[in-house]
Structures are given as structure tokens and as C-alpha cells.
Design a protein around this motif. Structure first.
Motif, PDB file in Angstrom:
ATOM      1  N   THR A   1      22.544   5.967 -35.969  1.00 21.12           N
ATOM      2  CA  THR A   1      22.887   6.430 -34.986  1.00 21.12           C
ATOM      3  C   THR A   1      23.434   5.344 -33.794  1.00 21.12           C
ATOM      4  O   THR A   1      21.782   4.703 -34.077  1.00 21.12           O
ATOM      5  CB  THR A   1      22.232   7.815 -34.680  1.00 21.12           C
ATOM      6  OG1 THR A   1      23.423   8.030 -33.087  1.00 21.12           O
ATOM      7  CG2 THR A   1      21.390   7.729 -33.931  1.00 21.12           C
ATOM      8  N   ARG A   2      23.865   5.207 -32.835  1.00 21.19           N
ATOM      9  CA  ARG A   2      23.756   4.343 -32.123  1.00 21.19           C
ATOM     10  C   ARG A   2      23.303   5.007 -30.836  1.00 21.19           C
ATOM     11  O   ARG A   2      22.798   4.327 -29.169  1.00 21.19           O
ATOM     12  CB  ARG A   2      24.982   3.889 -31.669  1.00 21.19           C
ATOM     13  CG  ARG A   2      25.529   2.896 -33.022  1.00 21.19           C
ATOM     14  CD  ARG A   2      26.365   2.607 -31.913  1.00 21.19           C
ATOM     15  NE  ARG A   2      27.331   1.159 -33.244  1.00 21.19           N
ATOM     16  CZ  ARG A   2      28.827   1.218 -32.949  1.00 21.19           C
ATOM     17  NH1 ARG A   2      29.444   0.945 -31.577  1.00 21.19           N
ATOM     18  NH2 ARG A   2      29.171  -0.099 -33.361  1.00 21.19           N
ATOM     19  N   LEU A   3      22.575   6.534 -31.238  1.00 15.28           N
ATOM     20  CA  LEU A   3      22.245   7.669 -30.188  1.00 15.28           C
ATOM     21  C   LEU A   3      20.668   7.455 -29.942  1.00 15.28           C
ATOM     22  O   LEU A   3      20.331   6.783 -30.586  1.00 15.28           O
ATOM     23  CB  LEU A   3      22.262   8.684 -30.151  1.00 15.28           C
ATOM     24  CG  LEU A   3      23.530   9.520 -30.257  1.00 15.28           C
ATOM     25  CD1 LEU A   3      23.865  11.151 -30.421  1.00 15.28           C
ATOM     26  CD2 LEU A   3      24.322   8.940 -28.869  1.00 15.28           C
ATOM     27  N   PRO A   4      20.311   7.448 -28.223  1.00 10.84           N
ATOM     28  CA  PRO A   4      19.404   6.715 -28.161  1.00 10.84           C
ATOM     29  C   PRO A   4      18.005   7.981 -28.879  1.00 10.84           C
ATOM     30  O   PRO A   4      18.232   9.360 -29.006  1.00 10.84           O
ATOM     31  CB  PRO A   4      18.440   7.131 -27.126  1.00 10.84           C
ATOM     32  CG  PRO A   4      19.784   7.748 -25.861  1.00 10.84           C
ATOM     33  CD  PRO A   4      20.665   7.300 -27.882  1.00 10.84           C
ATOM     34  N   VAL A   5      16.969   7.626 -29.741  1.00 10.57           N
ATOM     35  CA  VAL A   5      16.335   8.853 -30.518  1.00 10.57           C
ATOM     36  C   VAL A   5      15.228   8.703 -30.020  1.00 10.57           C
ATOM     37  O   VAL A   5      14.425   7.800 -30.352  1.00 10.57           O
ATOM     38  CB  VAL A   5      16.395   8.403 -31.886  1.00 10.57           C
ATOM     39  CG1 VAL A   5      15.441   9.250 -32.774  1.00 10.57           C
ATOM     40  CG2 VAL A   5      17.942   8.207 -32.385  1.00 10.57           C
ATOM     41  N   ILE A   6      14.428   9.886 -29.832  1.00  4.63           N
ATOM     42  CA  ILE A   6      13.162  10.670 -29.340  1.00  4.63           C
ATOM     43  C   ILE A   6      12.618  11.046 -30.685  1.00  4.63           C
ATOM     44  O   ILE A   6      12.798  11.998 -31.200  1.00  4.63           O
ATOM     45  CB  ILE A   6      13.063  11.355 -28.557  1.00  4.63           C
ATOM     46  CG1 ILE A   6      13.887  11.317 -27.214  1.00  4.63           C
ATOM     47  CG2 ILE A   6      11.657  12.042 -27.841  1.00  4.63           C
ATOM     48  CD1 ILE A   6      13.999  12.121 -26.168  1.00  4.63           C
ATOM     49  N   VAL A   7      11.346  10.181 -30.976  1.00  4.95           N
ATOM     50  CA  VAL A   7      10.362  11.620 -32.033  1.00  4.95           C
ATOM     51  C   VAL A   7       9.754  11.913 -31.391  1.00  4.95           C
ATOM     52  O   VAL A   7       8.554  11.527 -31.039  1.00  4.95           O
ATOM     53  CB  VAL A   7      10.062   9.650 -33.086  1.00  4.95           C
ATOM     54  CG1 VAL A   7       9.439  10.332 -33.776  1.00  4.95           C
ATOM     55  CG2 VAL A   7      11.690   9.112 -33.570  1.00  4.95           C
ATOM     56  N   GLY A   8       8.932  12.664 -32.390  1.00  4.33           N
ATOM     57  CA  GLY A   8       7.709  13.161 -32.237  1.00  4.33           C
ATOM     58  C   GLY A   8       6.928  13.050 -32.557  1.00  4.33           C
ATOM     59  O   GLY A   8       6.978  12.954 -34.212  1.00  4.33           O
TER      60      GLY A   8
ATOM     61  N   MET B   1       9.067   3.240 -32.739  1.00  8.45           N
ATOM     62  CA  MET B   1       9.383   2.562 -32.007  1.00  8.45           C
ATOM     63  C   MET B   1       9.715   0.684 -33.069  1.00  8.45           C
ATOM     64  O   MET B   1      11.037   0.235 -32.483  1.00  8.45           O
ATOM     65  CB  MET B   1       7.878   2.085 -31.278  1.00  8.45           C
ATOM     66  CG  MET B   1       7.904   2.552 -29.912  1.00  8.45           C
ATOM     67  SD  MET B   1       9.324   4.441 -29.033  1.00  8.45           S
ATOM     68  CE  MET B   1       9.931   2.575 -28.132  1.00  8.45           C
ATOM     69  N   ASP B   2       9.399   0.368 -33.615  1.00  4.80           N
ATOM     70  CA  ASP B   2       9.141  -0.413 -34.528  1.00  4.80           C
ATOM     71  C   ASP B   2      11.229  -0.383 -35.227  1.00  4.80           C
ATOM     72  O   ASP B   2      11.590  -1.308 -34.874  1.00  4.80           O
ATOM     73  CB  ASP B   2       8.730  -0.347 -35.413  1.00  4.80           C
ATOM     74  CG  ASP B   2       7.116  -1.400 -34.390  1.00  4.80           C
ATOM     75  OD1 ASP B   2       6.877  -1.693 -33.222  1.00  4.80           O
ATOM     76  OD2 ASP B   2       6.363  -1.709 -35.829  1.00  4.80           O
ATOM     77  N   ALA B   3      11.244   0.769 -35.866  1.00  3.54           N
ATOM     78  CA  ALA B   3      11.847   0.506 -36.157  1.00  3.54           C
ATOM     79  C   ALA B   3      13.757   1.168 -35.160  1.00  3.54           C
ATOM     80  O   ALA B   3      14.929   1.056 -35.403  1.00  3.54           O
ATOM     81  CB  ALA B   3      12.389   2.233 -36.763  1.00  3.54           C
ATOM     82  N   GLY B   4      13.343   1.229 -33.944  1.00  3.53           N
ATOM     83  CA  GLY B   4      14.527   1.384 -32.964  1.00  3.53           C
ATOM     84  C   GLY B   4      14.994   2.669 -32.074  1.00  3.53           C
ATOM     85  O   GLY B   4      15.285   3.331 -31.310  1.00  3.53           O
ATOM     86  N   ALA B   5      13.506   3.395 -32.150  1.00  2.00           N
ATOM     87  CA  ALA B   5      13.640   4.499 -31.024  1.00  2.00           C
ATOM     88  C   ALA B   5      12.985   4.138 -29.162  1.00  2.00           C
ATOM     89  O   ALA B   5      13.014   3.358 -29.093  1.00  2.00           O
ATOM     90  CB  ALA B   5      11.996   5.519 -31.717  1.00  2.00           C
ATOM     91  N   ALA B   6      13.751   5.752 -28.801  1.00  5.22           N
ATOM     92  CA  ALA B   6      14.150   5.118 -27.475  1.00  5.22           C
ATOM     93  C   ALA B   6      12.607   5.209 -26.946  1.00  5.22           C
ATOM     94  O   ALA B   6      12.591   5.035 -26.011  1.00  5.22           O
ATOM     95  CB  ALA B   6      15.390   5.662 -26.940  1.00  5.22           C
ATOM     96  N   GLY B   7      12.589   6.118 -28.183  1.00  2.00           N
ATOM     97  CA  GLY B   7      10.812   6.672 -27.205  1.00  2.00           C
ATOM     98  C   GLY B   7       9.912   7.586 -27.923  1.00  2.00           C
ATOM     99  O   GLY B   7      10.687   7.413 -28.736  1.00  2.00           O
ATOM    100  N   VAL B   8       8.888   8.239 -27.662  1.00  2.00           N
ATOM    101  CA  VAL B   8       7.536   9.296 -28.406  1.00  2.00           C
ATOM    102  C   VAL B   8       8.060  11.265 -27.582  1.00  2.00           C
ATOM    103  O   VAL B   8       7.788  10.870 -25.697  1.00  2.00           O
ATOM    104  CB  VAL B   8       6.746   9.538 -28.768  1.00  2.00           C
ATOM    105  CG1 VAL B   8       7.194   7.747 -29.888  1.00  2.00           C
ATOM    106  CG2 VAL B   8       5.758   8.611 -27.511  1.00  2.00           C
ATOM    107  N   MET B   9       8.015  12.110 -28.225  1.00  2.00           N
ATOM    108  CA  MET B   9       7.342  12.707 -27.537  1.00  2.00           C
ATOM    109  C   MET B   9       5.973  13.553 -28.316  1.00  2.00           C
ATOM    110  O   MET B   9       5.387  13.916 -28.608  1.00  2.00           O
ATOM    111  CB  MET B   9       8.407  14.350 -27.767  1.00  2.00           C
ATOM    112  CG  MET B   9       7.958  15.452 -26.929  1.00  2.00           C
ATOM    113  SD  MET B   9       9.539  16.767 -27.272  1.00  2.00           S
ATOM    114  CE  MET B   9       9.577  16.492 -29.045  1.00  2.00           C
ATOM    115  N   ILE B  10       5.056  13.823 -27.257  1.00  2.00           N
ATOM    116  CA  ILE B  10       3.843  14.670 -26.751  1.00  2.00           C
ATOM    117  C   ILE B  10       3.668  15.750 -27.109  1.00  2.00           C
ATOM    118  O   ILE B  10       3.459  15.955 -25.550  1.00  2.00           O
ATOM    119  CB  ILE B  10       2.910  13.901 -26.715  1.00  2.00           C
ATOM    120  CG1 ILE B  10       3.104  12.699 -27.338  1.00  2.00           C
ATOM    121  CG2 ILE B  10       1.298  13.980 -27.008  1.00  2.00           C
ATOM    122  CD1 ILE B  10       2.364  11.545 -26.538  1.00  2.00           C
TER     123      ILE B  10
END
Length: 310
Positions: free
Chosen positions: A72-79, A96-105
Motif C-alpha cells: 500500500t501507499r497508505l501510512p502503516v502503523i505497526v503494533g 520502520m526500515d520497511a517503510g512504516a509510518a510509526g509504531v503503536m505501544i
């Protein structure tokens, strides 16, 4: 594309599709990712609670996150929530190296005092890196950790990389109002607030100042509609769309079988090949499936998008 405090709209929580034998269904990941882009989602979130993240090993988590991001071209947040910071930091770096927009904690359930909660997030930021945008996941009904508006303000103030709150408190409308009040009086910098709980209170959450939704209801198009209509000051229309979905939304929110309901509907819609979950998992009885089918038929009278599944 880095996540920022002005993020708005709908970030569906993506399920992790499995084949009946428990293997990850990569074709269904591609199909549902494309679907999110087609319906107007502004981003998506993977490896959340409803993404069955704890049932994946480290390599699988990295592979699933990377596949969603590449598709996808959408921003992706990864838990990236984990019992220890080593695993959290490793997955955060991979994402983040793969292109994630941010992370969730999410906070671990062992935290009880305000200082413990604030201290935990400070340590998490140190582990993942201060340049990684992160989302606070506030879900006391599941994690048993109660974050007051004051605690959230402290976390935001102490950590410039905190850009979003995933708000899942219940009842939680007053918390949204309190946080927006902090922003108005200048005691907290602005952050994005996206809401969960299956969208069960999204109609009023948006009116209280939430920026949108981050949840996994089986008809995320409805969430997109409600957020859009509320932003356009079309209050009556927003509530009409929401009310039509409320019976199915409520049914999907049952503890223990909620994900089973959601995956069943997504399978009926042709978005995933199987409603399989990894064990341990709660399934649907024949009676429950019949009830969901009944609700889909009723929803189709008001929303043609449900007719495909009915």
C-alpha cells in the motif's frame, strides 16, 4: 511517510488472515490491503490486538508487517507491544526500515501507578529510538491499565515522538474533551486522537474532538462515512449511517467472539479467504452464524454494501 500529530481519518485495524491450517494467508493480506485503499481509508494499522499479534513469532510479525507496508501507499502503523524491550525494539526497527509510518505501544498490565506508566513509556522510547513516531494505546478494558488525561499529558510532554493516542477507554467521551481542553489552554501540544472499541461510540467521539477511528469493524466504509460527514457538519446523516450499522457493530463487540464475528463477515464479503484464527481462539456456533447472517440481511436494507455478504 512519517506519522504526524495532524493525522486524521480512518486507520482500520487489519486482521491477520490465516488459512485453515494456521499458515498466514498472504493473498488475503494483499486483497484486504487493496480494499482499504479503495474505500478511502487514510492509513492502516497492523499487528494490533485484533491482528492476533501475540500468536505470531518474531519472524512472522516482521513478514506480515512488511507485506502490508509493501502493498500500500497508505501510512502503516505497526503494533510493537511486547513483554520486553528487546523484542519491541527489534520489531520497531524492522517495521520502520520497511517503510512504516510509526509504531503503536500498549502498556503492560503490571503497571498501576501514574509514575510507573509515564516511566514505562520513557523507557520504551529509549528502546525504539527517539526519532520513531509512536502511538499510545489506551485500552484499559483489555490491559487493565488506567491512564488519566493527566498521565497522557505527561507522556506527550515528555516524549516529542508521541504523535497519536489510540483512545479506547469506555466510557471515554469526557477524556477526549479533557485532552482537547489541555490543548486549548496550552498545557499540552496537539496530538492526533483516533478511537477504537470497534467504533461503538464513534458518532459522539468525533463530535467531542476525535480525529477519526482506528478500529476493525467489518464495514470500515461506515467509519469513513461517519468521520467524513461529521467533519462536514452533516450531523444527522452521520448518525443515520452509524445507527444503521449499530446492531451488527454491537454484536461484533462481544468479548471472546468479537474477532470471530469480524472475520466471518470479512470472509462473507470476499475480503479474506477464511475466517480461521490461530489457537487459542473462540469460534462461532451455528446459532451465532445464523444471527450474524440475520443482521447482515437487515443491514442490507439500509446499506447496499452489506448486500454482497447477506
Amino acid at each position: 511517510m512519517r506519522l504526524s500529530p495532524d493525522a486524521r481519518g480512518v486507520y482500520p485495524i487489519a486482521p491477520t488472515p490465516f488459512l485453515p491450517d494456521g499458515r498466514i494467508d498472504e493473498a488475503s493480506i494483499d486483497r484486504i490491503t487493496d480494499f482499504y485503499g479503495e474505500i478511502g481509508a487514510t492509513g492502516l494499522t497492523v499487528l494490533g490486538v485484533m491482528g492476533e499479534a501475540p500468536k505470531l513469532d518474531g519472524a512472522e510479525s516482521a513478514a506480515v508487517a512488511s507485506r502490508f507496508i509493501r502493498r500500500t501507499r497508505l501510512p502503516v502503523i505497526v503494533g510493537v507491544s511486547a513483554p520486553g524491550f528487546a523484542a519491541m525494539a527489534g520489531l520497531a526497527k524492522t517495521a520502520m526500515d520497511a517503510g512504516a509510518a510509526g509504531v503503536m505501544i500498549a502498556p503492560p498490565s503490571s503497571l498501576r501507578t501514574d509514575d510507573q506508566i509515564v516511566g514505562y513509556y520513557a523507557q520504551a522510547v529509549e528502546a525504539i529510538g527517539r526519532d520513531v513516531p509512536f502511538v499510545i494505546q489506551d485500552y484499559p478494558l483489555s490491559f487493565t491499565v488506567v491512564m488519566t488525561p493527566g498521565v497522557i499529558r505527561r507522556i506527550v510532554s515528555d516524549n516529542p515522538s508521541c504523535v497519536m493516542l489510540k483512545h479506547e477507554d469506555w466510557p471515554g467521551l469526557e477524556k477526549i474533551s479533557a485532552l482537547r481542553g489541555f490543548q486549548r489552554d496550552g498545557s499540552m501540544r496537539p496530538i492526533s486522537i483516533l478511537c477504537g472499541n470497534g467504533g461503538l461510540f464513534l458518532d459522539f467521539e468525533c463530535e467531542r474532538g476525535a480525529d477519526g477511528a482506528m478500529t476493525g469493524y467489518a464495514f470500515p466504509e461506515m467509519l469513513v462515512d461517519v468521520v467524513r460527514l461529521t467533519a462536514a457538519a452533516e450531523r444527522g446523516q452521520a448518525h443515520d449511517v452509524f445507527d444503521a450499522h449499530l446492531p451488527l457493530l454491537r454484536y461484533e463487540q462481544q468479548p471472546g467472539i468479537g474477532l470471530a464475528v469480524r472475520k466471518y463477515v470479512l470472509m462473507r464479503r470476499g475480503l479474506i479467504a477464511s475466517d480461521a484464527q490461530r489457537r487459542p481462539a473462540g469460534g462461532l456456533s451455528p446459532a451465532a452464524r445464523a444471527e450474524v447472517d440475520f443482521l447482515l440481511g437487515r443491514l442490507a436494507r439500509h446499506d447496499a454494501r452489506a448486500a454482497v455478504a447477506a
